[in-house]
Design a protein around this motif. Structure first.
Motif, PDB file in Angstrom:
ATOM      1  N   ARG A  45       0.646  -1.319   0.280  1.00  0.00           N
ATOM      2  CA  ARG A  45       0.028   0.118   0.209  1.00  0.00           C
ATOM      3  C   ARG A  45       1.213   1.176  -0.244  1.00  0.00           C
ATOM      4  N   THR A  46       1.759   1.559   0.599  1.00  0.00           N
ATOM      5  CA  THR A  46       2.843   2.467   0.881  1.00  0.00           C
ATOM      6  C   THR A  46       3.633   2.704  -0.337  1.00  0.00           C
ATOM      7  N   ALA A  47       4.461   1.771  -1.246  1.00  0.00           N
ATOM      8  CA  ALA A  47       4.154   1.445  -2.571  1.00  0.00           C
ATOM      9  C   ALA A  47       3.393   2.213  -3.428  1.00  0.00           C
ATOM     10  N   ALA A  48       2.490   2.284  -2.821  1.00  0.00           N
ATOM     11  CA  ALA A  48       1.900   3.254  -4.508  1.00  0.00           C
ATOM     12  C   ALA A  48       1.457   4.256  -4.045  1.00  0.00           C
ATOM     13  N   PHE A  49       1.391   4.182  -2.483  1.00  0.00           N
ATOM     14  CA  PHE A  49       0.517   5.474  -1.865  1.00  0.00           C
ATOM     15  C   PHE A  49       1.090   7.199  -2.342  1.00  0.00           C
ATOM     16  N   TRP A  50       2.575   6.938  -2.280  1.00  0.00           N
ATOM     17  CA  TRP A  50       3.497   7.612  -2.708  1.00  0.00           C
ATOM     18  C   TRP A  50       3.516   8.249  -4.130  1.00  0.00           C
ATOM     19  N   THR A  51       2.746   9.094  -4.031  1.00  0.00           N
ATOM     20  CA  THR A  51       2.916   9.473  -5.663  1.00  0.00           C
ATOM     21  C   THR A  51       3.561  10.977  -5.793  1.00  0.00           C
ATOM     22  N   TRP A 166       4.998   4.911   5.806  1.00  0.00           N
ATOM     23  CA  TRP A 166       6.826   4.992   6.300  1.00  0.00           C
ATOM     24  C   TRP A 166       7.424   4.544   4.547  1.00  0.00           C
ATOM     25  N   VAL A 167       8.314   5.477   4.525  1.00  0.00           N
ATOM     26  CA  VAL A 167       8.914   5.809   3.225  1.00  0.00           C
ATOM     27  C   VAL A 167      10.297   6.745   2.913  1.00  0.00           C
ATOM     28  N   PHE A 168      11.825   5.971   2.936  1.00  0.00           N
ATOM     29  CA  PHE A 168      12.529   6.303   2.192  1.00  0.00           C
ATOM     30  C   PHE A 168      13.617   6.645   0.860  1.00  0.00           C
ATOM     31  N   VAL A 169      12.904   8.402   0.419  1.00  0.00           N
ATOM     32  CA  VAL A 169      13.281   8.212  -0.653  1.00  0.00           C
ATOM     33  C   VAL A 169      14.545   9.355  -0.963  1.00  0.00           C
ATOM     34  N   PRO A 170      15.544   8.279  -1.173  1.00  0.00           N
ATOM     35  CA  PRO A 170      17.553   9.222  -1.114  1.00  0.00           C
ATOM     36  C   PRO A 170      17.314   9.597  -2.426  1.00  0.00           C
ATOM     37  N   ALA A 171      18.341  10.854  -1.952  1.00  0.00           N
ATOM     38  CA  ALA A 171      18.414  11.494  -3.654  1.00  0.00           C
ATOM     39  C   ALA A 171      17.176  12.772  -3.752  1.00  0.00           C
ATOM     40  N   TYR A 172      16.159  12.887  -2.793  1.00  0.00           N
ATOM     41  CA  TYR A 172      14.481  12.963  -3.733  1.00  0.00           C
ATOM     42  C   TYR A 172      14.480  14.740  -4.332  1.00  0.00           C
ATOM     43  N   ASP A 173      14.343  14.798  -5.329  1.00  0.00           N
ATOM     44  CA  ASP A 173      14.166  15.639  -6.162  1.00  0.00           C
ATOM     45  C   ASP A 173      13.062  15.565  -6.734  1.00  0.00           C
ATOM     46  N   ASN A 174      12.521  16.894  -5.925  1.00  0.00           N
ATOM     47  CA  ASN A 174      11.342  17.561  -6.553  1.00  0.00           C
ATOM     48  C   ASN A 174      10.255  16.609  -7.162  1.00  0.00           C
ATOM     49  N   GLY A 175      10.247  15.332  -5.807  1.00  0.00           N
ATOM     50  CA  GLY A 175       8.987  14.249  -6.687  1.00  0.00           C
ATOM     51  C   GLY A 175       9.365  13.609  -7.557  1.00  0.00           C
ATOM     52  N   GLN A 176      10.370  13.894  -7.912  1.00  0.00           N
ATOM     53  CA  GLN A 176      11.000  12.620  -8.087  1.00  0.00           C
ATOM     54  C   GLN A 176      12.290  11.688  -7.819  1.00  0.00           C
ATOM     55  N   TYR A 179      16.433   7.229  -7.230  1.00  0.00           N
ATOM     56  CA  TYR A 179      17.663   5.777  -6.460  1.00  0.00           C
ATOM     57  C   TYR A 179      16.447   4.957  -5.918  1.00  0.00           C
ATOM     58  N   GLY A 180      14.671   5.413  -6.020  1.00  0.00           N
ATOM     59  CA  GLY A 180      13.827   4.315  -5.822  1.00  0.00           C
ATOM     60  C   GLY A 180      13.183   5.242  -4.275  1.00  0.00           C
ATOM     61  N   GLN A 181      11.974   4.578  -4.340  1.00  0.00           N
ATOM     62  CA  GLN A 181      11.143   4.753  -2.838  1.00  0.00           C
ATOM     63  C   GLN A 181      11.333   3.204  -1.853  1.00  0.00           C
ATOM     64  N   TRP A 182      11.920   3.543  -0.688  1.00  0.00           N
ATOM     65  CA  TRP A 182      12.477   1.672   0.495  1.00  0.00           C
ATOM     66  C   TRP A 182      11.167   1.563   1.350  1.00  0.00           C
ATOM     67  N   THR A 183      10.434   1.899   1.041  1.00  0.00           N
ATOM     68  CA  THR A 183       9.061   0.275   1.992  1.00  0.00           C
ATOM     69  C   THR A 183       9.941   0.232   3.378  1.00  0.00           C
ATOM     70  N   VAL A 208      14.419  -1.018   5.772  1.00  0.00           N
ATOM     71  CA  VAL A 208      13.226  -1.496   4.547  1.00  0.00           C
ATOM     72  C   VAL A 208      13.662  -2.773   3.816  1.00  0.00           C
ATOM     73  N   ALA A 209      12.190  -2.458   2.866  1.00  0.00           N
ATOM     74  CA  ALA A 209      12.284  -3.743   1.977  1.00  0.00           C
ATOM     75  C   ALA A 209      12.976  -3.707   1.019  1.00  0.00           C
ATOM     76  N   PRO A 210      14.078  -4.823   0.346  1.00  0.00           N
ATOM     77  CA  PRO A 210      13.966  -4.353  -1.198  1.00  0.00           C
ATOM     78  C   PRO A 210      13.471  -4.055  -2.429  1.00  0.00           C
ATOM     79  N   LEU A 211      14.209  -3.634  -3.052  1.00  0.00           N
ATOM     80  CA  LEU A 211      13.354  -3.027  -3.976  1.00  0.00           C
ATOM     81  C   LEU A 211      14.458  -3.610  -5.834  1.00  0.00           C
ATOM     82  N   ASN A 212      13.104  -3.993  -6.220  1.00  0.00           N
ATOM     83  CA  ASN A 212      13.913  -4.336  -7.467  1.00  0.00           C
ATOM     84  C   ASN A 212      14.641  -6.017  -7.661  1.00  0.00           C
ATOM     85  N   GLY A 213      14.894  -6.367  -5.893  1.00  0.00           N
ATOM     86  CA  GLY A 213      15.884  -7.902  -5.813  1.00  0.00           C
ATOM     87  C   GLY A 213      17.101  -7.011  -5.586  1.00  0.00           C
TER      88      GLY A 213
END
Length: 330
Positions: A45-51, A166-176, A179-183, A208-213
């Motif tokens: 749910r978190t992965a889909a929530f953070w647009t 709860w999600v971590f977004v490394p190197a966040y860039d104005n909505g982008q 390096y992915g969103q890590w739940t 945080v859970a693995p992302l794309n393996g």
């Protein structure tokens, strides 16, 4: 960060509403580290929530403690042995602006243009608090599970409730999220923060859970971490402040000689004008401007209303080490 007229301490959390243990043989056993697990359904749910729109709309809010509460703060017990964990790195990418000149020292607050590892290990933290979107900052650290993020205690739990989505977004860039969103699969804090929201122990962590393996620090690299390292050092603080004059779109830093809080806490103190949203961002000692690496020894936590342009962060002692030790094997 909004500064109130009364002599209160203001936390730097953001959102749409407000926003080991080393012991001796004769010492009591340390309290277990409070941990909240997020089920797989919640992670999906978190992965889909953070647009991108929701991340841009996570507005900072100020939390404050009354003066009476501050007077009741207890001085933390300090261990005598320094513990240091070395950083890990990953190959640089074209997104790292390493060719830019390093920033000047000291720096009261401004965009980080020095490049290096800190660009990828630092990020924004997003969550919901009482059903409203919110954000803080965080940092990826070296860990056995290669999946540990350090942040502030109030960025994982507040007023008796664990944050959600709860999600971590490394190197966040104005909505982008380059390096992915890590739940988070688990979020943790210190027993002292859970019990009484003691500002001296305002430290939190997430696994945080693995992302794309892949695991987090295989993608972002990781900063080293140090416990019981003492006071009065040259420090660099980083975060994504989102309250005026900042807007949460850039990695901001401060640097200078730190000191020990001479007022009501036992925290580190640093000249800094970061505002709401920077909470949980890392403080480094031994920081290399050219490499963007250091040893994390604190997080952005709070400011006093009567001391503008000064930031405070908890001392990483035995309690913070116990939190880290629990997180890195979770």
């Amino acid at each position: 960060m909004r500064r109130h007229r009364t002599a209160t301490a203001v936390l730097l959390a953001v959102g749409a509403l407000l926003t080991g243990g080393l012991t001796t043989a004769n010492a009591a056993a340390p309290a277990p580290v409070p941990t909240h697990s997020v089920p797989a359904a919640g992670q999906h749910r978190t992965a889909a929530f953070w647009t991108a729109e929701r991340m841009r709309g996570a507005v900072p809010f100020d939390l404050h403690l009354g003066a009476g509460e501050l007077k009741a703060l207890k001085a933390p017990e300090r261990g005598s042995g320094t513990t240091t964990v070395a950083p890990t790195t990953v190959a640089p990418t074209a997104l790292d602006p390493t060719a830019l000149a390093p920033a000047a020292f000291p720096q009261a607050g401004g965009p980080w243009t020095g490049g290096g590892a800190v660009v990828k290990t630092s990020g924004r933290v997003f969550f919901t608090f009482q059903g409203r979107t919110a954000s803080c900052s965080g940092n990826a650290v070296t860990s056995q599970n290669a999946s540990t993020v350090i942040t502030a205690g109030h960025c994982v739990k507040y007023q008796g409730s664990w944050h959600t989505d709860w999600v971590f977004v490394p190197a966040y860039d104005n909505g982008q999220a380059p390096y992915g969103q890590w739940t988070a699969s688990k979020i943790l804090t210190t027993p002292q923060w859970e019990a009484s929201e003691d500002i001296n122990y305002d430290v939190g962590a997430a696994v945080v859970a693995p992302l794309n393996g892949q695991k987090l620090t295989s993608v972002t690299g990781a900063q080293g971490i140090q416990f019981n390292g003492g006071y009065n050092k040259q420090m660099y603080a980083f975060g994504f402040p989102a309250a005026s004059p900042y807007d949460g779109t850039k990695l901001i830093h401060c640097s200078g000689n730190s000191s020990r809080d001479f007022l009501l806490s036992n925290d580190h103190s640093l000249g800094c004008n970061m505002t709401g949203g920077s909470s949980g961002g890392p403080w480094f000692t031994g920081f290399s401007e050219s490499a963007g690496t250091g040893l994390q020894v604190s997080v952005n936590s709070f400011g006093y209303t009567f001391l503008p342009n000064r930031m405070f962060g908890p001392y990483f002692g035995n309690e913070a080490k116990a939190l880290y030790d629990t997180a890195q094997v979770s």
